[in-house]
Design a protein around this motif. Structure first.
Motif, short mmCIF file in Angstrom:
data_model
loop_
_atom_site.label_atom_id
_atom_site.label_comp_id
_atom_site.label_asym_id
_atom_site.label_seq_id
_atom_site.Cartn_x
_atom_site.Cartn_y
_atom_site.Cartn_z
N PHE A 1 0.37 -1.42 -0.07
CA PHE A 1 -0.64 0.08 0.02
C PHE A 1 0.85 0.86 0.09
O PHE A 1 0.60 2.33 -0.79
CB PHE A 1 -0.79 0.05 0.96
CG PHE A 1 -1.98 0.99 1.09
CD1 PHE A 1 -2.83 1.00 -0.13
CD2 PHE A 1 -1.74 2.39 2.32
CE1 PHE A 1 -4.04 2.26 0.38
CE2 PHE A 1 -2.08 3.85 1.96
CZ PHE A 1 -3.61 3.34 1.05
N LEU B 1 -3.94 -1.91 -7.62
CA LEU B 1 -4.78 -3.05 -6.37
C LEU B 1 -5.71 -3.33 -6.33
O LEU B 1 -5.59 -4.73 -5.22
CB LEU B 1 -5.69 -1.37 -5.60
CG LEU B 1 -6.31 -1.72 -3.86
CD1 LEU B 1 -5.15 -1.58 -2.92
CD2 LEU B 1 -7.33 -0.48 -3.62
N GLN C 1 0.86 4.05 -2.95
CA GLN C 1 0.53 5.44 -2.60
C GLN C 1 1.64 6.09 -3.08
O GLN C 1 1.43 7.11 -3.51
CB GLN C 1 -0.05 5.51 -1.35
CG GLN C 1 -0.46 7.03 -0.69
CD GLN C 1 -0.55 6.88 1.33
OE1 GLN C 1 -0.24 6.01 1.65
NE2 GLN C 1 -1.11 7.50 1.16
#
Length: 321
Positions: free
Chosen positions: A247, A276, A251
């Motif tokens: 993640f 994702l 990001q």
């Protein structure tokens, strides 16, 4: 009127533009002499023209009469021709009707003759078929009578032989059943004695072996529970760490792409969603694989322990026997 018109035309062509009447008027105006001569001249001209007109009228009347006569004659001829044609047509129609009547009568006569001949032929065929059927029935009866006698004799011989064979087989089967019954009775008594011995041995040795197997199995279950709990904690830690790293990477990459390509928001969002989704799919596949591996390992361990217990129990039972 027509004669006067043509007279004026003839006078213009003969005397020119000045007509004799105008000339006479001019002369009368110039001199008053010769009035009587002019009246006599007019009377003679009128008589002459009246005679010509009368001749023309007679000619026209004769022409009209001739035309009327010609038309009357033509009408009469056409009437006669029509009457003759009507008579001819009636005659032809009568002949045609007579011909049709004669033809229908001839057809009826031919049909009647053919029908009579066909009835005679059908009667003859019926008699022939009846005679053939009677002959075939007589022949079949004679052949059946002979074959029936032969078949009855053969059936009686076969029945007597079959009956004798059945009696012999029954006697042989009864003797075999009696022998088999004696052998089975001896074997049954022997097996009953052996079973009683086996049950006594099993009832004597089974409680001790069951107690021992139960203790070993309970220890194995406790050990598996501890290992399973440790593996689950390690998997959860590894899963959370993997998700956190994925993640954070996603990001960071998404922030960089959003800053660099601000005008391409929709494709970047789609790419982030796909990334994702891929990360989630990989994580899900990894979790499923880990669970399947754990389940397979536990099943294999349990099967091996079960086989060991069974083997041990089987060896003890065999040694006891």
């Amino acid at each position: 009127y027509i004669a006067r018109k043509f007279f004026h035309l003839w006078a213009k062509k003969t005397f020119g533009q000045v007509l004799p009447s105008k000339a006479r008027k001019i002369k009368l105006q110039n001199s008053g002499v010769g009035v009587f001569c002019l009246c006599f001249y007019d009377q003679k001209i009128l008589q002459k023209f009246f005679g010509e007109w009368k001749e023309q009228w007679t000619v026209c009347r004769e022409r009209k009469l001739t035309l009327r006569a010609d038309s009357h004659y033509r009408h009469l001829l056409l009437n006669l021709i029509f009457k003759a044609w009507r008579a001819y047509v009636c005659q032809q129609q009568g002949k045609r009707n007579k011909y049709y009547i004669a033809e229908s009568h001839a057809k009826k006569q031919t049909m009647l003759r053919t029908w009579q001949h066909w009835l005679v032929y059908v009667d003859g065929q019926r008699t022939k078929h009846g005679m053939q059927s009677v002959a075939l029935a007589f022949r079949e009866r004679s052949c059946l009578r002979i074959s029936w006698a032969v078949w009855r004799r053969q059936c009686y011989q076969k029945y007597s032989g079959h009956k004798m064979n059945i009696l012999a087989l029954q006697h042989w089967a009864q003797s075999l059943q009696f022998r088999a019954w004696l052998q089975w009775q001896e074997l049954y008594l022997y097996t009953q004695n052996e079973k009683q011995k086996d049950t006594r041995a099993v009832t004597h040795h089974q409680p001790w072996e069951l107690r021992r197997c139960m203790e070993a199995w309970l220890g194995y279950l406790n050990l598996n529970r501890v290992k399973k709990h440790q593996n689950e904690l390690a998997q959860e830690f590894h899963r959370s760490r993997t998700l956190r790293t994925c993640f954070s990477d996603w990001q960071l990459s998404w922030e960089c792409r959003r800053r660099m390509h601000a005008h391409q928001r929709h494709p970047e969002k789609q790419a982030a969603r796909t990334a994702l989704w891929r990360v989630f799919a990989h994580w899900k596949h990894y979790v499923l694989c880990v669970k399947e591996a754990q389940q397979c390992e536990l099943a294999e361990k349990h099967y091996k322990c079960h086989l060991l217990v069974l083997q041990k129990f089987w060896g003890c039972w065999k040694s006891h026997l």
